[in-house]
Design a protein around this motif. Structure first.
Motif: not given
Length: 118
Positions: A87-88, A90-92, A99, A102-103
């Motif tokens: 998630a960390e 993918c958030e980038q 996205q 990350a959700e």
């Protein structure tokens, strides 16, 4: 029959285990999509690796819970760690698939942490 309907038929599962299986299955699916979509993008190697790791461990953890494996809680901790790392990562990235990953992954990590401490 939906996944939730199928999982609810497994008599030995608690509501929390059922939710975790559903979250792991959702995480595996979104990570498979994300990894595949990232394959067409430059510089996405780490994202692809983490997504593939999550897809594998999350689906394995769901299967372990479904069969009431004594090792399910051990796997839950690893799954939670990987979901958080993915998630960390993918958030980038601004891609829709990243996205969504990350959700979805924090919810999977949370239910896996609950299973690990059960």
């Amino acid at each position: 029959m939906s996944l939730a309907d199928t999982v609810s038929e497994i008599s030995h599962l608690s509501d929390e285990q059922q939710e975790c299986i559903e979250n792991c299955t959702r995480a595996a699916e979104v990570c498979e999509w994300c990894a595949d979509a990232c394959a067409d993008e430059d510089g996405m190697g780490e994202c692809i690796r983490l997504c593939r790791d999550v897809a594998d461990i999350a689906s394995l953890h769901a299967r372990f819970m479904a069969r009431d494996s004594d090792y399910s809680n051990d796997l839950a901790s690893i799954c939670a760690d990987l979901c958080e790392a993915c998630a960390e990562e993918c958030e980038q990235h601004d891609h829709d698939h990243c996205q969504l990953c990350a959700e979805v992954l924090p919810e999977c990590a949370e239910t896996c942490r609950q299973m690990a401490s059960a």
